[in-house]
Structures are given as structure tokens and as C-alpha cells.
Design an enzyme around this catalytic site. Sequence first.
Site, PDB file in Angstrom:
ATOM      1  N   ILE A   1     -70.672  27.022   2.554  1.00 12.64           N
ATOM      2  CA  ILE A   1     -71.651  26.815   3.629  1.00 12.64           C
ATOM      3  C   ILE A   1     -71.414  27.778   4.794  1.00 12.64           C
ATOM      4  O   ILE A   1     -72.211  27.856   5.721  1.00 12.64           O
ATOM      5  CB  ILE A   1     -71.635  25.337   4.071  1.00 12.64           C
ATOM      6  CG1 ILE A   1     -71.833  24.415   2.865  1.00 12.64           C
ATOM      7  CG2 ILE A   1     -72.694  25.033   5.108  1.00 12.64           C
ATOM      8  CD1 ILE A   1     -73.086  24.693   2.041  1.00 12.64           C
ATOM      9  N   GLY A   2     -70.313  28.502   4.787  1.00 12.36           N
ATOM     10  CA  GLY A   2     -70.152  29.553   5.795  1.00 12.36           C
ATOM     11  C   GLY A   2     -68.766  29.670   6.376  1.00 12.36           C
ATOM     12  O   GLY A   2     -68.128  30.712   6.287  1.00 12.36           O
TER      13      GLY A   2
ATOM     14  N   CYS B   1     -64.342  15.789  22.512  1.00  5.31           N
ATOM     15  CA  CYS B   1     -65.288  16.223  23.528  1.00  5.31           C
ATOM     16  C   CYS B   1     -65.886  17.569  23.123  1.00  5.31           C
ATOM     17  O   CYS B   1     -65.252  18.340  22.423  1.00  5.31           O
ATOM     18  CB  CYS B   1     -64.582  16.405  24.864  1.00  5.31           C
ATOM     19  SG  CYS B   1     -63.736  14.922  25.421  1.00  5.31           S
TER      20      CYS B   1
ATOM     21  N   TRP C   1     -77.767  20.865  20.493  1.00 10.11           N
ATOM     22  CA  TRP C   1     -76.382  20.799  20.955  1.00 10.11           C
ATOM     23  C   TRP C   1     -76.171  21.526  22.278  1.00 10.11           C
ATOM     24  O   TRP C   1     -75.048  21.866  22.640  1.00 10.11           O
ATOM     25  CB  TRP C   1     -75.437  21.294  19.843  1.00 10.11           C
ATOM     26  CG  TRP C   1     -75.491  20.383  18.644  1.00 10.11           C
ATOM     27  CD1 TRP C   1     -76.050  19.134  18.576  1.00 10.11           C
ATOM     28  CD2 TRP C   1     -74.998  20.646  17.324  1.00 10.11           C
ATOM     29  NE1 TRP C   1     -75.931  18.608  17.313  1.00 10.11           N
ATOM     30  CE2 TRP C   1     -75.285  19.513  16.521  1.00 10.11           C
ATOM     31  CE3 TRP C   1     -74.331  21.722  16.732  1.00 10.11           C
ATOM     32  CZ2 TRP C   1     -74.944  19.429  15.170  1.00 10.11           C
ATOM     33  CZ3 TRP C   1     -73.985  21.636  15.382  1.00 10.11           C
ATOM     34  CH2 TRP C   1     -74.288  20.498  14.619  1.00 10.11           C
TER      35      TRP C   1
ATOM     36  N   HIS D   1     -79.090  25.061   5.693  1.00  7.38           N
ATOM     37  CA  HIS D   1     -78.117  24.007   5.434  1.00  7.38           C
ATOM     38  C   HIS D   1     -78.381  22.843   6.371  1.00  7.38           C
ATOM     39  O   HIS D   1     -78.584  23.024   7.566  1.00  7.38           O
ATOM     40  CB  HIS D   1     -76.699  24.545   5.637  1.00  7.38           C
ATOM     41  CG  HIS D   1     -75.679  23.459   5.702  1.00  7.38           C
ATOM     42  ND1 HIS D   1     -75.329  22.716   4.595  1.00  7.38           N
ATOM     43  CD2 HIS D   1     -74.982  22.941   6.742  1.00  7.38           C
ATOM     44  CE1 HIS D   1     -74.441  21.805   4.961  1.00  7.38           C
ATOM     45  NE2 HIS D   1     -74.219  21.915   6.248  1.00  7.38           N
TER      46      HIS D   1
ATOM     47  N   GLU E   1     -75.781  17.651   2.429  1.00  7.02           N
ATOM     48  CA  GLU E   1     -74.633  16.783   2.182  1.00  7.02           C
ATOM     49  C   GLU E   1     -74.998  15.799   1.069  1.00  7.02           C
ATOM     50  O   GLU E   1     -76.089  15.259   1.053  1.00  7.02           O
ATOM     51  CB  GLU E   1     -74.330  16.026   3.470  1.00  7.02           C
ATOM     52  CG  GLU E   1     -73.128  15.149   3.384  1.00  7.02           C
ATOM     53  CD  GLU E   1     -72.758  14.595   4.749  1.00  7.02           C
ATOM     54  OE1 GLU E   1     -72.764  15.364   5.735  1.00  7.02           O
ATOM     55  OE2 GLU E   1     -72.480  13.396   4.814  1.00  7.02           O
TER      56      GLU E   1
ATOM     57  N   HIS F   1     -65.362  16.272   4.491  1.00 12.47           N
ATOM     58  CA  HIS F   1     -64.892  15.405   5.576  1.00 12.47           C
ATOM     59  C   HIS F   1     -63.608  14.677   5.206  1.00 12.47           C
ATOM     60  O   HIS F   1     -63.018  14.000   6.025  1.00 12.47           O
ATOM     61  CB  HIS F   1     -65.981  14.393   5.959  1.00 12.47           C
ATOM     62  CG  HIS F   1     -67.226  15.065   6.441  1.00 12.47           C
ATOM     63  ND1 HIS F   1     -68.317  15.259   5.627  1.00 12.47           N
ATOM     64  CD2 HIS F   1     -67.517  15.647   7.617  1.00 12.47           C
ATOM     65  CE1 HIS F   1     -69.237  15.911   6.309  1.00 12.47           C
ATOM     66  NE2 HIS F   1     -68.780  16.161   7.511  1.00 12.47           N
TER      67      HIS F   1
HETATM   68  N1  GLN Z   1     -72.236  27.465   8.781  1.00 14.04           N
HETATM   69  C1  GLN Z   1     -71.611  26.374   9.445  1.00 14.04           C
HETATM   70  C2  GLN Z   1     -70.210  26.194   8.896  1.00 14.04           C
HETATM   71  O1  GLN Z   1     -70.027  26.458   7.755  1.00 14.04           O
HETATM   72  C3  GLN Z   1     -72.391  25.100   9.235  1.00 14.04           C
HETATM   73  C4  GLN Z   1     -71.750  23.940   9.939  1.00 14.04           C
HETATM   74  C5  GLN Z   1     -72.609  22.697  10.005  1.00 14.04           C
HETATM   75  O2  GLN Z   1     -73.482  22.480   9.217  1.00 14.04           O
HETATM   76  N2  GLN Z   1     -72.344  21.845  10.957  1.00 14.04           N
HETATM   77  O3  GLN Z   1     -69.317  25.757   9.608  1.00 14.04           O
HETATM   78 ZN    ZN Z   2     -73.057  20.808   7.502  1.00 18.77          ZN
END
Ligand code: GLN
Ligand code: ZN
Length: 770
Positions: free
Chosen positions: A443-444, A528, A573, A653, A677, A706
Site C-alpha cells: 500500500i506504500g 495525538c 485530517w 486505497h 481493508e 494492525h
Molecule cells: N500510502 C499510505 C501508507 O502506505 C496509506 C496509509 C493509509 O491508508 N492510512 O502508509
Molecule cells: Zn489504509
Amino acid sequence: MTITFPTATITGYPRIGPKREQKKALESYWAGHIDAEVFAQSVHTLRLSTYHRLRELGLDEDYSIPASYSHYDHVLDTALTVGLIDSETAGTDFDLDEYFALARGTAQRPPLEMTKWFDTNYHYLVPEIEDSTQFRAHPQHLLSLVSEARAAGHTIRPVLVGPVTLLALAKSAPGTTTSAFTRLDELTAVYRDVISILAAAGVDWVQLDEPALVTDCTEHTDEQLAEAASRAYTALAGASTHPQILVTAPYGSLRAGLPALANSGIDALGVDVSAATRTIDPGYVDRIAAEVPAPVHLVAGVIDGRNVWADDLRSSLAVLGDFCRESLSVSTSTSLLHVPHTVSDEPSLPVDVASWLSFAEEKVTEVAALASALEEGAESCAESFACADRAKRTRTESARVHSAEVAARTAAVSGDDGLRIDFETRAAAQSSLDVPRLPTTTIGSFPQTAEVRRARADHRGGRLEAGEYSAAMRVEIDRVVWLQEELGLDVIVHGEPERNDMVQYFAENLDGFATTDNGWVQSYGSRCTRPPILFGDVSRPEAFTVEWSTYAATRTQRPVKGMLTGPVTILAWSFVRDDVPLAQSADQIALALADEVADLEAAGIGIIQVDEPALRELLPLRDDDRPDYLEWSVRAFRLVNAKVDPSTQIHTHLCYSEFGQIIEAINALDADVTSIEAARSRMEVLADIADFDFTRGIGPGIYDIHSPRVPTVAELTELIEAALADVGADRLWINPDCGLKTRSYAEVRRALANLVAARDAVLGSEHVPA
Ligand code: GLN
Ligand code: ZN
């Protein structure tokens, strides 16, 4: 004897402390560096200094200050106070270890589930209710807060989550037969016990928060919630001994709940009449004026509790006037939990930008100024009003805020600008991408090592010059690319080592955003974040991701995926502008990102991922407001990618598994590949995907990042096979659930090796035609 409600108040205050004292105390206690006594002493000191400061800032009447402190979460506190969560707690306060076990879990039991508090970035713990749950009054914690404050000379107002909201947010434990809501009367009886014990201890005012009444987010209709509120508060207000009751309805406007609360017999009603809420519901002030009977004291939340802009005091004073009533107080629209402590602790903010802002302390000052203007006229605080006028004027006129060029570019966006050529044509053009069937990717982000963090901090602090910093990042990219090649992943990423945070990094590189030094806001527990502040028109001065992605591409023959954060997530955010519609900021960010996309594409990056993990988070609380939101958010996403060649593959994503609710919008994003997810929910999302007939590439995450657990090849194979039952082999991508940045290399290496092995096993079996 009735004590009148104070003229100036707030709904709640940040708990972490101006120097994040609470975070430090919590983490030291959890790490075993301090004992319970030292912990208790440090949070005691923090609470008293907070009360003292609030008084200095103008909350100097009895009951002005809410007792909104919590060790971890206020929903957990209320659930314990009324016995919705069973507790062994005895003595004068919560048992710390038991309390933190509920919040954080132990080796023996998982923590309570955590989820977002309405449409904010605060996360609360979800209490579970069982058939056997016996509600019982445990007022000790509240009593000790009250007596601690009293000993220091402060008369504070105990706060609880109200019974309707508590039940609306609680979930029924598996195997429960009755719905939580059927137990409202029983629960109300325990609230009555709690508050009558407070009354007996000399408390004259309590506050019960009922945000559920302003939303369509729970499984209950507006009418059901209003009916429940009417029942509960009629019972509480009708009890023989009770303190006076303030009920607040933060985060939006009441509908059926307004007359229900106003006529229930409560003593005071707190309403959210911030400019933001007045814009969404322009008739709200008039409805309040018409429907709240005179004996009910009105607590007008004119000061916005969840955004950071200095208030336009003159228009707030006019709103207060519109209520045409004597029994009126000034407050914040919501708890100030959602904003940082003080602007005075932000040395790096440009002075003009700082003068437009108002964090928690400044907001208390605004409340106090309005209260004094209400009592003695605006002349009594001429300086505050002059200051507010100046902030408004300089902000409206500032060249930092308004760019003619950006305005012209945004205005030129037309309805068709976001449309790419049809997917079939794109898919054909993309078939030249060198990826096998069931392609694997991530995912990166990759794990963020101590060296990477240090290099970033040294660079920021001026101890590492640009060339050295860039070299340090390249070393990390080499390592990440090499690891992916070794593991056999098909689409390579650079690993995002240069990003501390996926939104902050973009805010730092786009004009129109400011970032803070100390603007910490609680996300949950001791966690935080420092949300950037979007104050002006957005543009991109120069490319900022191309360098890293193209460097990665020089290190491998495989396709490299460029990584961007999408416009909706950047907005979700950040603190956003209140002077232009969110949709307009979204378009501006989208166009700035489109510039980055064009540069990535021109540099030969053939796959680009635009993350939108917050797409669902920003969904409005009221059903009526949702279509408009989904329309502009989808448009903004599409604008980012609209101009790319059909052969460039766009990925997105999303970070959650409840796909169904917004699947149409996700489909409308028109990304070539969407990762989501799924591992936690054992691929439940697949049913939604199959039902909807989602036709483009899809990567339901099979590795739950996670958890520290490394999934086995067998488990992963099973998940891939499950996915293949609903998603064609020509559309399925194999990837983890989310970024890997919070995991360790040791875990990631093993998990990804298993992921590739599982894919190979499935490819080698008869499930996938060649
Ligand atoms: N590209 C981001 C990563 O891999 C995506 C994070 C996310 O979806 N919160 O951290
Ligand atoms: Zn994510």
C-alpha cells in the site's frame, strides 16, 4: 435553592495538557517507569492547573468549568459510572489497571473496540452491553473530581455522556437477545441515582451530552432518538432530588430532538449555533428562539469548538441577540477537545496567520468577551472586538489567502473535466504493464526505522543539509526496493521514508497550508496528531514526490507505483477553511495534485496510487447532506487523475471494510485498481463487491497490518481463494490491508514472503486459468 447558570462556559476542554503532560504521564505509567501514585499526582496537578488557567481566562463563575477530564476516554468513564461496563472498581476512583485493561487490552483480553466519535478525528471506546449487564451507580470518580477541585477553590460541573447517546453508541455483545435501546428506562434510573448522589454532595449543576440527537448515524431514526430523549429527561428532571440539568447537543443541529429536550423539564439546553452549523441549517437559530420555552436556560454554543478560526465576535453577538431572551449564556459549540491548546505557543506560524487563529485558550477568551458584551455591552470589551474585526479584515484582504490564479483555474473546471476514457479502453492500454496474473503489491509505506526518523528530524532541525538528507533517503529506498525484489513483489513502491505523516507531508509541500509546532490534538488515549491548517488557496510550487519515485524506478526493472494522498483525505485530517466551501478547497487540492500526477507520468511512472482512506470519515452526519458531499468528493478525486494517459494505471486505497455504505461512490472514483481493508473481517467485503458487480481491479487486503501477527501461507491462500470466488482472476490484486509503516521489518519480511508464496500456490493450482 437554585443557582443560576454561569454566563460564560465551555462544553469541554483538552485533556492532554499544554505540554502533553498527560501523554507523558500515561506512557510512563504504562511502561512501568512511574507508579500509580506518581501518575495520580501528575494528572491531579494537570487538572488543577487547567482549572486555574481557565479561571484566569475568564471562566470565573461557579460551575463555569466542566469536569471534562478523562484518563483515556469519556465514553468509557460514563459507561463505568453507570455500570454499563461491569467494574470491580471500589474506593474513591477508577482502578487504574482495570481501567487501562479495558482501554488497551491485556495478554488475556482484547481491548474494547474503538471507533470515531461522530465526524471528528477523536476515537472513543465502544462499550458492549450484554443481557446480563446490571446497570449500577458508581459515582466515586465524579465525586472525587468535584472534591479535588473544591479543595483548590473551584466549583466545577460534572459531565457525563447522556443516556440516549450512550445506548445509541453501545453495541450489543454477541448473543445478546434484546436491543440496547429497550433498556433505556432501566439505565435512566441509574443516571438518576448518580446525579442525586451528586446533588447530595452539594453539586448544583450537571452536564449531560447528547450528540447522538444531531445525527443520522445510529440505527435509530431522528424521531426514535427524540422520543427516547423525551422519556429519559422527563424522568431525570422529575426526580425528587437532583441537581439542575444542562443537556448539550453538540456537532450539529437538533431536529425532532429540539422540542423533545426543550419540553422535558431540564433546566438548561446547550445548542451548537456555530457559524458552521448555521450555514448547514440556516433556520436553526429561529427554531431555537421559537421552540425553547423561557424557563429553560439557553446555553448558546456560538464559538466553534472544532475548528481553529478566530471568531467573528460581532456576528456572534448578533446571533445571541436573535434569541431575544434573558436567560442566556455563551459557550462553545462542542468540547474544545478537538483543537490545540494555544496559538501563543506557535513561534513558526507566520504572524498574520497566527492572528487569524483561535485555539482552546483563545476560544475561552472569546466566550468570556461575548459573555461580558452580553451583560454590559460590546464597549465593555472593546479591545477584543477590535482585535476580532482586524483579524477578519486582514484575512479577507490577504494575498496569502486569495490567489487570482488559483481562483481562475478552479473556476475553469467544468463537469466533464474529471472523466477519463472508458475502463475497457484503459484496461487494454494497460495490458502492456509488466505484471502477472494476481499481481502482488503493497500500500506504500514500509517500516519507519529509527535512522529514517532521525534523518528527517535532523533535516528539519537544520543539522542535516539537503544533499545528505537526500542521500540518507536513497539508502532507505535502495533497501526497500531490494527487499521487494527479493520477496518477488510485482509492483514496487519506494516506501515513503520521507513522510512523517501522509497528510502533513503534503501540507508542507503545498501553498495554502500551515503546519504547527505544538498544535497537538488527542486522537485517542495518549495518541495525538498535529493537523495542518488550510488557510488559503492551494497550489503546488514544485514537484515533491517525483524525486523519490523516479529514484526507486532507477533501482528496478519492475513497475514502480507513485504515491499520493488524495484531496478528501488531506481535508479530513486538516483544519479547513471556513471562508470558502469545502468543495472548493477540494478542487484546488485536486488540481495541485494533478500537477504532481502529470510530473510523475512525464517522468515515466506508469502506476500512480492516490490514497483516500478518509473518504467515508468525512461523510456528513445527516443523510440529507450526504449526496452533495459524495458528489464533490468523487469529482475532486477524479480531477486528480483526469488528464493521465489511458495506459497509466490509477490505484486508490481505502482504509476500512464497511464498503457497502459508499460502494457507489467508490465505484464512481473510477480508479483502475482499488485496495481496501479486508483481513480483519475475514473478507466480508467480498459480498458487497459481488453484489455490486464492481468491475475494475480490486485488492482486498489479506494481511492485517494492525496486528503483530504474521499470517501463514495457508491462511493467506485461503483468503485469496475466498476472494477468487467473488472476484475474477483477471481483476484480483494481492496486497496487505494498509501501509506497513507501523510494523517492524522482521514481521513485514515474513508476512510479505508468505503473501507471495500464497499467491504462487494459488497460481499454480487449477483455480486460475493461465
Ligand atoms: N500510502 C499510505 C501508507 O502506505 C496509506 C496509509 C493509509 O491508508 N492510512 O502508509
Ligand atoms: Zn489504509
